[in-house]
Design a protein around this motif. Structure first.
Motif, mmCIF file in Angstrom:
data_model
loop_
_atom_site.group_PDB
_atom_site.id
_atom_site.type_symbol
_atom_site.label_atom_id
_atom_site.label_comp_id
_atom_site.label_asym_id
_atom_site.label_seq_id
_atom_site.Cartn_x
_atom_site.Cartn_y
_atom_site.Cartn_z
ATOM 1 N N TYR A 94 31.431 82.027 12.879
ATOM 2 C CA TYR A 94 31.265 82.718 14.153
ATOM 3 C C TYR A 94 32.612 83.117 14.739
ATOM 4 O O TYR A 94 32.853 84.264 15.085
ATOM 5 C CB TYR A 94 30.506 81.818 15.123
ATOM 6 C CG TYR A 94 30.120 82.535 16.373
ATOM 7 C CD1 TYR A 94 28.890 83.159 16.457
ATOM 8 C CD2 TYR A 94 30.995 82.616 17.435
ATOM 9 C CE1 TYR A 94 28.537 83.842 17.593
ATOM 10 C CE2 TYR A 94 30.642 83.306 18.568
ATOM 11 C CZ TYR A 94 29.422 83.920 18.649
ATOM 12 O OH TYR A 94 29.080 84.597 19.771
ATOM 13 N N ALA A 95 33.519 82.141 14.871
ATOM 14 C CA ALA A 95 34.774 82.417 15.562
ATOM 15 C C ALA A 95 35.782 83.095 14.645
ATOM 16 O O ALA A 95 36.474 84.032 15.033
ATOM 17 C CB ALA A 95 35.350 81.134 16.132
ATOM 18 N N MET B 66 41.791 83.442 24.065
ATOM 19 C CA MET B 66 40.703 83.551 25.031
ATOM 20 C C MET B 66 39.410 84.002 24.364
ATOM 21 O O MET B 66 38.321 83.766 24.855
ATOM 22 C CB MET B 66 41.069 84.563 26.124
ATOM 23 C CG MET B 66 42.107 84.067 27.098
ATOM 24 S SD MET B 66 41.614 82.543 27.902
ATOM 25 C CE MET B 66 42.591 81.336 27.076
ATOM 26 N N SER B 67 39.528 84.718 23.230
ATOM 27 C CA SER B 67 38.298 85.186 22.599
ATOM 28 C C SER B 67 37.722 84.141 21.654
ATOM 29 O O SER B 67 36.552 84.194 21.326
ATOM 30 C CB SER B 67 38.540 86.500 21.868
ATOM 31 O OG SER B 67 39.301 86.251 20.720
ATOM 32 N N GLY B 68 38.531 83.175 21.237
ATOM 33 C CA GLY B 68 38.007 82.244 20.246
ATOM 34 C C GLY B 68 37.895 80.792 20.650
ATOM 35 O O GLY B 68 37.102 80.056 20.079
ATOM 36 N N ARG C 193 34.680 78.644 22.083
ATOM 37 C CA ARG C 193 33.552 78.471 21.173
ATOM 38 C C ARG C 193 33.137 77.007 20.974
ATOM 39 O O ARG C 193 31.946 76.685 20.979
ATOM 40 C CB ARG C 193 33.945 79.104 19.832
ATOM 41 C CG ARG C 193 32.857 79.145 18.813
ATOM 42 C CD ARG C 193 31.767 80.118 19.181
ATOM 43 N NE ARG C 193 30.524 79.759 18.487
ATOM 44 C CZ ARG C 193 29.325 79.979 18.977
ATOM 45 N NH1 ARG C 193 29.174 80.539 20.141
ATOM 46 N NH2 ARG C 193 28.274 79.633 18.280
ATOM 47 N N THR C 194 34.107 76.121 20.788
ATOM 48 C CA THR C 194 33.786 74.725 20.475
ATOM 49 C C THR C 194 32.842 74.120 21.503
ATOM 50 O O THR C 194 31.901 73.435 21.136
ATOM 51 C CB THR C 194 35.026 73.826 20.446
ATOM 52 O OG1 THR C 194 35.913 74.249 21.456
ATOM 53 C CG2 THR C 194 35.689 73.852 19.103
ATOM 54 N N PHE C 195 33.111 74.362 22.769
ATOM 55 C CA PHE C 195 32.257 73.763 23.794
ATOM 56 C C PHE C 195 31.038 74.619 24.078
ATOM 57 O O PHE C 195 29.941 74.115 24.263
ATOM 58 C CB PHE C 195 33.038 73.529 25.085
ATOM 59 C CG PHE C 195 33.867 72.287 25.026
ATOM 60 C CD1 PHE C 195 33.254 71.043 24.975
ATOM 61 C CD2 PHE C 195 35.236 72.345 24.994
ATOM 62 C CE1 PHE C 195 34.006 69.891 24.893
ATOM 63 C CE2 PHE C 195 35.996 71.191 24.915
ATOM 64 C CZ PHE C 195 35.385 69.971 24.869
ATOM 65 N N ALA D 189 35.825 73.520 28.286
ATOM 66 C CA ALA D 189 34.803 72.529 28.644
ATOM 67 C C ALA D 189 34.221 72.854 30.012
ATOM 68 O O ALA D 189 33.020 72.690 30.238
ATOM 69 C CB ALA D 189 35.410 71.134 28.636
ATOM 70 N N ILE D 190 35.060 73.338 30.923
ATOM 71 C CA ILE D 190 34.575 73.691 32.263
ATOM 72 C C ILE D 190 33.662 74.913 32.214
ATOM 73 O O ILE D 190 32.543 74.888 32.722
ATOM 74 C CB ILE D 190 35.756 73.935 33.228
ATOM 75 C CG1 ILE D 190 36.518 72.627 33.454
ATOM 76 C CG2 ILE D 190 35.269 74.507 34.564
ATOM 77 C CD1 ILE D 190 37.742 72.776 34.322
#
Ligand code: ADP
Ligand code: MG
Lengths: 226, 229, 212
Positions: free
Chosen positions: A26-27, A69-71, A74-76, A155-156
């Motif tokens: 995805y990323a 900023m674009s990638g 993704r994790t969260f 995360a926020i």
């Protein structure tokens, strides 16, 4: 260390994300295309001009900032969208999750930055590094600082409604001090300044990473838990 | 009530004094202000611009402290206070930026120069903007409160970095003759009195607006709670 | 293992709306608690607070293992949780999911035990299929394997039979009864049948703690 977070578990969370990324791509694909497209636009814009040292150092970090900023959210965001946040809650301490995600973002950003810098060196002939030691240290410290800040912001925003648009908006004021100092330091590398003179800049970058990581560790609980 | 009357009269006096008192090269009587070389009448901005910037910072710190209190206690009242302080801070931040920019146009020739202090106020504006953007995109009140508190703590911790970084990058255009890094104040007693009164007055206005708005929000919240019962 | 769950003055507010308050109870070894109440009364909310994935507005939940208090951060090691809104990782197979969970929990990856669990919930033949290819009932079964992976002393089940067929339900009832022998169970449900094994009940409609 195990009191703060569990290293094995954090590593496994990293491995999980990594395998998941390899399966879904995805990323990664999007990120690579993002870097290439941005650099292509810059090349068109610059055309045959030779950008000054200030401008080429600045543009490099603009590319890095926006790719991050674009990638990096993704994790969260993916855990939130799939509804697996609770699953992670049930199998690991919050801090373990945070450090696992931080590691993932660190490696992702490192790979991306190596790719970006190599392309940049090839495509922009006027970007000639005179002090390699300063440049490499700047990329290294810039990358870890950038990952630390963008991981907690990710995360926020994962908990908000407007994830994508909000991410750069929240990250920019937090990242601005780091961006200012790495751009300055990159300029020093292009000017060929001795590394001894750049030590102050590196200290600021290290302090930035340490402060952001420490505060993220302390506050992550409040973000992670509903 | 008495507080409001005193505040109103006091600030009126400060404004009149700040604008109307003559500036002479050798002030002898108490109603004369010294001439600031290179700035002349433009120096009068210090009575109005600096207090707005000051309130902006005070409000930021207040909001931060109430945010921390919220995280510790989960009392929604602290979040109400935190967001009220942030709202006022945002307002004063805009005032400081606008007054600064207008002044900058007449003194340095451009509305914006990326002077260190302009940069800092710009960063504060960005933080406030981001803070409200974040708040408006979270639906659950309690989650909104804790996330925005966390964000303002992180933002608050990055602000001091500018103090180390900006001097490494650019030098300030801000007038040294009045306020300088050494902390020396080149004001005659009259100027100092007006300046300090203005600072106190603006802070008192902020305090008054803060209490008023907190009371209002609290009532609104209580009513909303009652409707749900 | 001797466990005790102590709930004191729990209150939860969502968007300024009180879901419940003054919830008090104790859960000791070898007992089963039923949490009942109509839809939206806050069963899932309470259960999430017990599991430590949601924080209460007020009050606290204490957990003791052999008389020793376990702090909130480390409780995940002792709790098993099943709920319809719990999700496994779709892009991995059932087996991979369970192995990953064991590693993240930092416990030994005991293949035999994982096989045993999968056989128990009748997923062994499909253990190498991706979870995204599972039916919702199969996913629910997998969650039981997930919850029992670390042999938790406390099992928390929200709507234990959702999406399950008759055979699945009987497996679940077996699990509940076994768990009661070794530790504790909390069941949040609307179904009177699910309550039959419980010796304690909290009815959220009345915010009351009724001892049976
Ligand atoms: N994330 C949330 N935001 C706002 N309200 C919520 C949220 N989760 C639950 N609620 C509210 O809490 C109440 C209890 O929900 P829940 O615990 O899921 O009930 P039950 O499981 O008993 O059906 C409901 O009225 C619901 O609207
Ligand atoms: Mg429910």
């Amino acid at each position: 260390m195990n009191k703060i977070f569990n290293i094995n578990s954090a590593l496994t969370i990293f491995i999980k994300d990594f395998r998941s990324e390899l399966r879904t791509r995805y990323a990664l694909n999007a990120l690579i295309m993002f870097v290439i497209t941005t650099l292509a636009i810059i090349l068109f814009a610059v055309a045959n001009e030779t950008p000054s040292i200030e401008i080429s150092a600045g543009i490099l970090w603009i590319v890095i900032f926006f790719s991050a900023m674009s990638g990096m959210a993704r994790t969260f965001v993916s855990e939130e969208e799939r509804g697996t946040v609770m699953t992670l809650h049930l199998i690991a301490k919050p801090s373990t999750v945070f450090f696992g995600k931080l590691l993932f973002n660190l490696i992702l950003l490192f790979l991306m930055n190596i790719f970006t810098v190599v392309l940049y060196l090839i495509l922009i002939p006027s970007f000639i590094i005179k002090s390699y030691d300063i440049f490499l240290l700047t990329i290294f410290l810039g990358t870890i600082g950038l990952s630390a800040a963008s991981t907690i912001i990710a995360a926020i925003i994962a908990k908000s409604n407007t994830k994508g648009t909000l991410y750069p908006v929240l990250s920019f004021p937090i990242l601005l001090p780091l961006l200012m100092i790495v751009i300055k330091s990159t300029k020093s590398a292009l000017e060929g300044i001795e590394i001894a003179k750049a030590m102050g800049d590196f200290q600021v970058m290290i302090a930035y990473f340490v402060v952001i990581t420490a505060v993220s560790y302390l506050l992550f609980d409040y973000v992670w838990k509903d | 009530m008495v507080f409001k009357i005193i505040l109103g009269i006091g600030l009126t006096l400060v404004i009149i004094a700040g604008i109307a008192l003559p500036m002479v090269s050798n002030p002898s009587s108490f109603f004369e202000l010294p001439v600031v070389p290179g700035l002349e009448d433009k120096a009068r901005i210090i009575f109005f611009h600096v207090p707005t910037a000051w309130v902006c910072v005070i409000a930021f710190i207040t909001s931060l402290i109430y945010g921390i209190q919220y995280l510790r206690t989960k009392e929604i009242l602290y979040d109400i206070k935190s967001v009220t302080a942030a709202g006022l801070g945002f307002l004063f931040c805009i005032l400081a930026t606008v007054t600064g920019a207008i002044w900058s146009k007449f003194t340095w020739g451009a509305f914006w120069n990326w002077d260190p202090r302009q940069t800092s106020i710009f960063v504060l504006l960005l933080i406030y903007g981001a803070y409200f953007a974040l708040r408006s995109s979270i639906e659950v009140e309690e989650k909104r409160a804790s996330l925005s508190a966390v964000y303002s703590i992180i933002a608050g911790l990055t602000v001091p970095f500018f103090i180390f970084i900006i001097p490494r990058i650019v030098s300030s255009l801000h007038p040294d003759p009045i306020i300088n890094p050494q902390g020396k104040i080149h004001m005659n007693p009259t100027m100092l009195v007006i300046f300090l009164s203005s600072l106190t007055g603006f802070t008192a206005v902020y305090y008054w607006m803060f209490n008023l708005r907190v009371r209002f929000s609290k009532l609104l919240y209580q009513q909303q709670m009652k409707e749900q019962e | 293992m001797d466990i005790k769950l102590e709930v004191q003055n729990i209150k939860k507010i969502f968007n300024g709306r009180k879901i419940f308050s003054d919830i008090n109870f104790q859960l000791e070894n070898k007992s089963a608690l039923a949490i009942t109440g109509r839809n939206g009364s806050g069963k899932s909310t309470l259960v999430k607070i017990l599991a430590g994935v949601l924080s209460p507005t007020n009050g606290q939940v204490d957990f003791y293992l052999n008389g020793k208090s376990i702090d909130l951060q480390n409780r995940y090691q002792y709790f098993g949780f099943v709920a319809p809104y719990l999700q496994m990782y779709d892009e991995f197979t059932a087996m991979e999911n369970l192995e990953l969970f064991a590693r993240i929990r930092n416990i030994e990856v005991d293949k035999d035990y994982i096989d045993l669990l999968l056989k128990r919930v009748n997923l062994y033949e499909r253990k190498d299929s991706y979870v995204r290819e599972y039916s919702s009932g199969m996913k629910q079964r997998l969650k039981y394997a997930f919850a029992l992976l670390h042999k938790p002393p406390l099992l928390i089940l929200d709507e234990p039979r959702s999406n399950l067929d008759a055979e699945g339900i009987s497996v679940v009832y077996q699990i509940i009864q076994e768990q009661k022998q070794s530790g504790c169970v909390v069941v949040a449900t609307n179904d009177s049948e699910d309550i039959q094994f419980c010796n304690q009940e909290i009815d959220l409609n009345q915010f009351r703690n009724i001892a049976k």
